[in-house]
Design a protein around this motif. Sequence first.
Motif, PDB file in Angstrom:
ATOM      1  N   LEU A 118       0.826  -1.106  -0.093  1.00  0.00           N
ATOM      2  CA  LEU A 118      -0.024  -0.083  -0.038  1.00  0.00           C
ATOM      3  C   LEU A 118       0.821   1.270   0.101  1.00  0.00           C
ATOM      4  CD1 LEU A 118      -2.806  -1.067   2.680  1.00  0.00           C
ATOM      5  CD2 LEU A 118      -2.895  -0.910   0.103  1.00  0.00           C
ATOM      6  N   LYS A 119       1.952   1.239  -0.489  1.00  0.00           N
ATOM      7  CA  LYS A 119       2.892   2.216  -0.627  1.00  0.00           C
ATOM      8  C   LYS A 119       2.654   3.186  -1.569  1.00  0.00           C
ATOM      9  CE  LYS A 119       6.606  -0.704   1.190  1.00  0.00           C
ATOM     10  NZ  LYS A 119       7.876  -1.523   1.213  1.00  0.00           N
ATOM     11  N   ALA A 120       1.858   2.949  -2.619  1.00  0.00           N
ATOM     12  CA  ALA A 120       1.599   4.014  -3.364  1.00  0.00           C
ATOM     13  C   ALA A 120       0.956   5.089  -3.224  1.00  0.00           C
ATOM     14  CB  ALA A 120       0.788   2.985  -4.839  1.00  0.00           C
ATOM     15  N   ASN A 121       1.246   6.435  -3.926  1.00  0.00           N
ATOM     16  CA  ASN A 121       0.949   7.437  -3.379  1.00  0.00           C
ATOM     17  C   ASN A 121      -0.671   7.624  -4.399  1.00  0.00           C
ATOM     18  OD1 ASN A 121       2.934   7.851  -1.579  1.00  0.00           O
ATOM     19  ND2 ASN A 121       3.254  10.182  -2.342  1.00  0.00           N
ATOM     20  N   ALA A 122      -1.508   8.345  -3.671  1.00  0.00           N
ATOM     21  CA  ALA A 122      -2.664   8.469  -4.202  1.00  0.00           C
ATOM     22  C   ALA A 122      -3.445   9.930  -3.624  1.00  0.00           C
ATOM     23  CB  ALA A 122      -3.654   7.574  -4.260  1.00  0.00           C
ATOM     24  N   SER A 123      -4.583  10.243  -4.321  1.00  0.00           N
ATOM     25  CA  SER A 123      -5.332  11.195  -3.832  1.00  0.00           C
ATOM     26  C   SER A 123      -6.697  10.878  -3.567  1.00  0.00           C
ATOM     27  CB  SER A 123      -5.136  12.703  -4.553  1.00  0.00           C
ATOM     28  OG  SER A 123      -3.689  13.183  -4.467  1.00  0.00           O
ATOM     29  N   TYR A 124      -7.428  11.096  -2.543  1.00  0.00           N
ATOM     30  CA  TYR A 124      -8.864  10.569  -2.202  1.00  0.00           C
ATOM     31  C   TYR A 124      -9.592  11.606  -1.547  1.00  0.00           C
ATOM     32  CZ  TYR A 124      -7.979   5.631  -3.606  1.00  0.00           C
ATOM     33  OH  TYR A 124      -7.650   4.723  -4.558  1.00  0.00           O
ATOM     34  N   GLY A 125     -10.911  11.694  -1.782  1.00  0.00           N
ATOM     35  CA  GLY A 125     -11.791  12.628  -1.109  1.00  0.00           C
ATOM     36  C   GLY A 125     -13.015  11.846  -0.631  1.00  0.00           C
ATOM     37  N   PHE A 126     -13.180  11.477   0.599  1.00  0.00           N
ATOM     38  CA  PHE A 126     -14.175  10.695   0.963  1.00  0.00           C
ATOM     39  C   PHE A 126     -15.408  11.355   1.838  1.00  0.00           C
ATOM     40  CE2 PHE A 126     -10.464   7.904   0.980  1.00  0.00           C
ATOM     41  CZ  PHE A 126     -10.936   7.048   0.211  1.00  0.00           C
ATOM     42  N   TYR A 127     -16.667  11.153   1.679  1.00  0.00           N
ATOM     43  CA  TYR A 127     -17.570  11.854   2.457  1.00  0.00           C
ATOM     44  C   TYR A 127     -18.593  10.926   2.959  1.00  0.00           C
ATOM     45  CZ  TYR A 127     -15.490  15.646  -0.140  1.00  0.00           C
ATOM     46  OH  TYR A 127     -14.363  16.550  -0.594  1.00  0.00           O
ATOM     47  N   GLY A 128     -18.816  11.091   4.214  1.00  0.00           N
ATOM     48  CA  GLY A 128     -19.912  10.138   4.814  1.00  0.00           C
ATOM     49  C   GLY A 128     -19.558   8.679   4.758  1.00  0.00           C
ATOM     50  N   GLN A 129     -18.277   8.173   4.547  1.00  0.00           N
ATOM     51  CA  GLN A 129     -17.906   6.737   4.714  1.00  0.00           C
ATOM     52  C   GLN A 129     -17.252   6.290   6.066  1.00  0.00           C
ATOM     53  OE1 GLN A 129     -16.143   7.551   0.426  1.00  0.00           O
ATOM     54  NE2 GLN A 129     -16.570   5.548   0.643  1.00  0.00           N
ATOM     55  N   THR A 130     -17.578   4.910   6.045  1.00  0.00           N
ATOM     56  CA  THR A 130     -16.736   4.362   7.223  1.00  0.00           C
ATOM     57  C   THR A 130     -15.280   3.994   6.902  1.00  0.00           C
ATOM     58  OG1 THR A 130     -17.501   2.021   6.850  1.00  0.00           O
ATOM     59  CG2 THR A 130     -18.976   3.376   8.097  1.00  0.00           C
ATOM     60  N   VAL A 131     -14.548   3.725   7.809  1.00  0.00           N
ATOM     61  CA  VAL A 131     -13.217   3.503   7.484  1.00  0.00           C
ATOM     62  C   VAL A 131     -13.231   2.000   6.869  1.00  0.00           C
ATOM     63  CG1 VAL A 131     -12.821   2.234   9.859  1.00  0.00           C
ATOM     64  CG2 VAL A 131     -10.718   2.909   8.572  1.00  0.00           C
ATOM     65  N   TYR A 160     -19.550   4.275  12.441  1.00  0.00           N
ATOM     66  CA  TYR A 160     -19.061   5.667  12.335  1.00  0.00           C
ATOM     67  C   TYR A 160     -18.655   6.019  10.862  1.00  0.00           C
ATOM     68  CZ  TYR A 160     -16.953  10.056  12.844  1.00  0.00           C
ATOM     69  OH  TYR A 160     -16.495  11.570  12.823  1.00  0.00           O
ATOM     70  N   ALA A 161     -19.529   6.985  10.393  1.00  0.00           N
ATOM     71  CA  ALA A 161     -19.349   7.449   9.109  1.00  0.00           C
ATOM     72  C   ALA A 161     -18.640   8.704   9.147  1.00  0.00           C
ATOM     73  CB  ALA A 161     -20.618   7.796   8.321  1.00  0.00           C
ATOM     74  N   ILE A 162     -17.290   8.903   8.783  1.00  0.00           N
ATOM     75  CA  ILE A 162     -16.366   9.868   8.611  1.00  0.00           C
ATOM     76  C   ILE A 162     -17.295  10.927   8.034  1.00  0.00           C
ATOM     77  CG2 ILE A 162     -14.185  10.823   8.258  1.00  0.00           C
ATOM     78  CD1 ILE A 162     -13.022   8.022   8.961  1.00  0.00           C
ATOM     79  N   PRO A 163     -17.477  12.299   8.645  1.00  0.00           N
ATOM     80  CA  PRO A 163     -18.080  13.180   7.606  1.00  0.00           C
ATOM     81  C   PRO A 163     -17.276  13.459   6.373  1.00  0.00           C
ATOM     82  CG  PRO A 163     -18.001  13.917   9.816  1.00  0.00           C
ATOM     83  CD  PRO A 163     -17.291  12.679   9.885  1.00  0.00           C
ATOM     84  N   SER A 164     -16.090  13.770   6.613  1.00  0.00           N
ATOM     85  CA  SER A 164     -15.122  14.050   5.277  1.00  0.00           C
ATOM     86  C   SER A 164     -13.769  13.806   5.308  1.00  0.00           C
ATOM     87  CB  SER A 164     -15.497  15.592   4.802  1.00  0.00           C
ATOM     88  OG  SER A 164     -14.725  16.614   5.735  1.00  0.00           O
ATOM     89  N   LEU A 165     -13.040  13.210   4.675  1.00  0.00           N
ATOM     90  CA  LEU A 165     -11.522  12.812   4.692  1.00  0.00           C
ATOM     91  C   LEU A 165     -10.820  13.337   3.014  1.00  0.00           C
ATOM     92  CD1 LEU A 165      -9.203  11.790   6.387  1.00  0.00           C
ATOM     93  CD2 LEU A 165      -9.933   9.748   5.534  1.00  0.00           C
ATOM     94  N   TYR A 166     -10.058  14.147   3.361  1.00  0.00           N
ATOM     95  CA  TYR A 166      -9.248  14.737   2.007  1.00  0.00           C
ATOM     96  C   TYR A 166      -8.030  14.266   2.256  1.00  0.00           C
ATOM     97  CZ  TYR A 166      -7.685  16.982  -2.346  1.00  0.00           C
ATOM     98  OH  TYR A 166      -7.092  17.265  -3.406  1.00  0.00           O
ATOM     99  N   GLU A 167      -7.411  13.510   1.175  1.00  0.00           N
ATOM    100  CA  GLU A 167      -5.727  13.408   1.380  1.00  0.00           C
ATOM    101  C   GLU A 167      -5.538  13.540   0.084  1.00  0.00           C
ATOM    102  OE1 GLU A 167      -4.022  12.928   4.097  1.00  0.00           O
ATOM    103  OE2 GLU A 167      -5.557  12.519   5.677  1.00  0.00           O
ATOM    104  N   GLU A 168      -4.173  14.282  -0.267  1.00  0.00           N
ATOM    105  CA  GLU A 168      -3.598  14.563  -1.345  1.00  0.00           C
ATOM    106  C   GLU A 168      -2.235  14.091  -1.427  1.00  0.00           C
ATOM    107  OE1 GLU A 168      -3.059  18.199  -4.706  1.00  0.00           O
ATOM    108  OE2 GLU A 168      -3.816  18.698  -2.659  1.00  0.00           O
ATOM    109  N   ASP A 169      -1.770  13.381  -2.272  1.00  0.00           N
ATOM    110  CA  ASP A 169      -0.713  12.551  -2.733  1.00  0.00           C
ATOM    111  C   ASP A 169      -0.139  12.100  -1.405  1.00  0.00           C
ATOM    112  OD1 ASP A 169       1.848  12.010  -4.208  1.00  0.00           O
ATOM    113  OD2 ASP A 169       2.844  13.916  -3.805  1.00  0.00           O
ATOM    114  N   GLN A 170      -0.766  11.246  -0.824  1.00  0.00           N
ATOM    115  CA  GLN A 170      -0.326  10.485   0.253  1.00  0.00           C
ATOM    116  C   GLN A 170      -0.325   8.842   0.074  1.00  0.00           C
ATOM    117  OE1 GLN A 170       0.852  11.894   3.373  1.00  0.00           O
ATOM    118  NE2 GLN A 170       0.353  13.805   2.358  1.00  0.00           N
TER     119      GLN A 170
END
Length: 575
Positions: A345-358, A381-391
């Motif tokens: 899981l070392k590849a970098n990516a950008s994601y935006g999640f809204y209202g999703q569980t882990v 528990y649904a995470i309201p928002s999670l945005y990660e860029e180039d992680q």
Amino acid sequence: MENTMKGHKPTKNQLSVPATEASNRPSRRSGFERENGAGPCGNSTAKGGDSIPFQGIPSHAAGPEPTHSKTMRLTRQQLIQIEAHLSARDHAVLQAIRKYRFLTSTQIGNLYITACSTKTSKTRQQNLLLQRLGGHGLIRPLARRVGGAGGGSTVQVWYLTEAGQRLLTLNDPGEHPRKRFNEPSALFLEHTLAIAECAVQLTCLCRESEDLTLELADTEPSCWRKYRDDNRVCYLKPDLFVITSYDGYEDRWFIEMDLGSESPAQVVEKCNAYLRYYYTGIEQKATEMFPLVVWIVKDKTRKESLKTYIRESLKGQPKMFLVITPDELEPMLRQYIETKELCYLKANASYGFYGQTVGQIIQQIAGDLQVDTGAIADTGYAIPSLYEEDQSCLDIIQSAVQQTLLNTGNIYVFYDDGNGLALQQPADMMSDVLIGENSLLLDYTYKTDIDAQTYNSIKLARPNEETGHADVVIAQDSATIGQWGLLQLYQTVDGDVNTAQMEDQAAASLKYYNRRLRTLSVSSLGVPGLRAGMMVLMKVPGLGDISLDQYVLLEKVSHTWQNDVHTMDFETMAI
């Protein structure tokens, strides 16, 4: 928290073995390049791609008739005279044939004919080299030829004669003489040449690369490993043991050449032999890592068949087996193999999640990377928002796990359960092991403090574009503030989080952090299969300010085997 089986370690030395060194291993940089000029051949054969038919030598002759009859045993003085006229490259060829047992004309050319501009000139130099060594009676071709790569023209297969063996041991009289030569079976010859071809490809790839280095390519039987299993002496017998370095890091590989002649059940039994050796800890103690076990198969159909059989047969075991085709050898050395092969899981990516569980986040990332998933708990528990860029994808998932902890107060363990990526609560991973003063415990170190990861005030701030000020929510415990002073954790939340959600998160975080941090480092007798993320029952009366009698969560676990004694060291999460 995670268990690490196989890693990398920085290489300190770039080993270089000259061709003239009688080290029984090939040089990754040919010692004779200075003799004929430097630089690789400008054709695909340097990577083992095409077969060059060996022309001009009859199938039952090794070139011009030698001065000495083939049936006449050369004297030591005659061998000394012959040796005096051999070049460093001649010696390297003889040593390579001895090392690999059999080599084709093409393989010898790829290894030792490097200073040429065309395939024709390479073939001519190759012929002259083999004619000269054959003319001295040091090498001889098999009566039968083998097919070239991709169904090309047949090529000659060479072996070391009794005279060649004696010449290489002139300065080592204690070495046993070569056994009488017997024509090999077709299957044995095919397998032996496949091993040699892998070593040749590795040598050529690394020789022509600026960032890859071949540190070692060790063959049978010197690459075998001796160990004990149930008081029996056993031998692990890989086809090749290889050490490479890339980008400043060292990688180790056990390589198995698969010709499709063994059933999947036989392959799995060999995998179990590797697992038995892995659990002895011998390799890890000596080198701080365990080599990845690589099966090289002929085609994708065989690859998928073995992958499925190994995965289904070895559920719950460490993921230390890789199945590739020959064209994936170079990507493997550079760690560019598809993520699904090793669950990287070392590849970098950008994601935006809204209202999703882990759990949903893990499944989405796994689907994008075509990685298998195992048991995934529903956190509720649904995470309201999670945005990660180039992680890295691993960091993104760990961030989601942390968000779930801060908002629910519940710990979840993200790991590989043998079937794929998994998420579970520690309570679902309880072991029946008891560790205490009268059970397995050898030594421990107990620490307690409030200086790290202890907070009695949680302050959350949310940006408010309308007012230009942050909206703040605070949860705190006045009792511990009076006892310890104010220990505040300040965090910002996304604008999508409403006030009620902020209050819930602050309350859950206070519940988790508002305690004296107690940690335990333990040495004990080993328990096979115990890993980070699991819970064990510990009973240690009079442990500092408490008497320990509860389940503890293991944060780090390392196993050691020495002189048939299994021990382990582990650290616990906050008690």
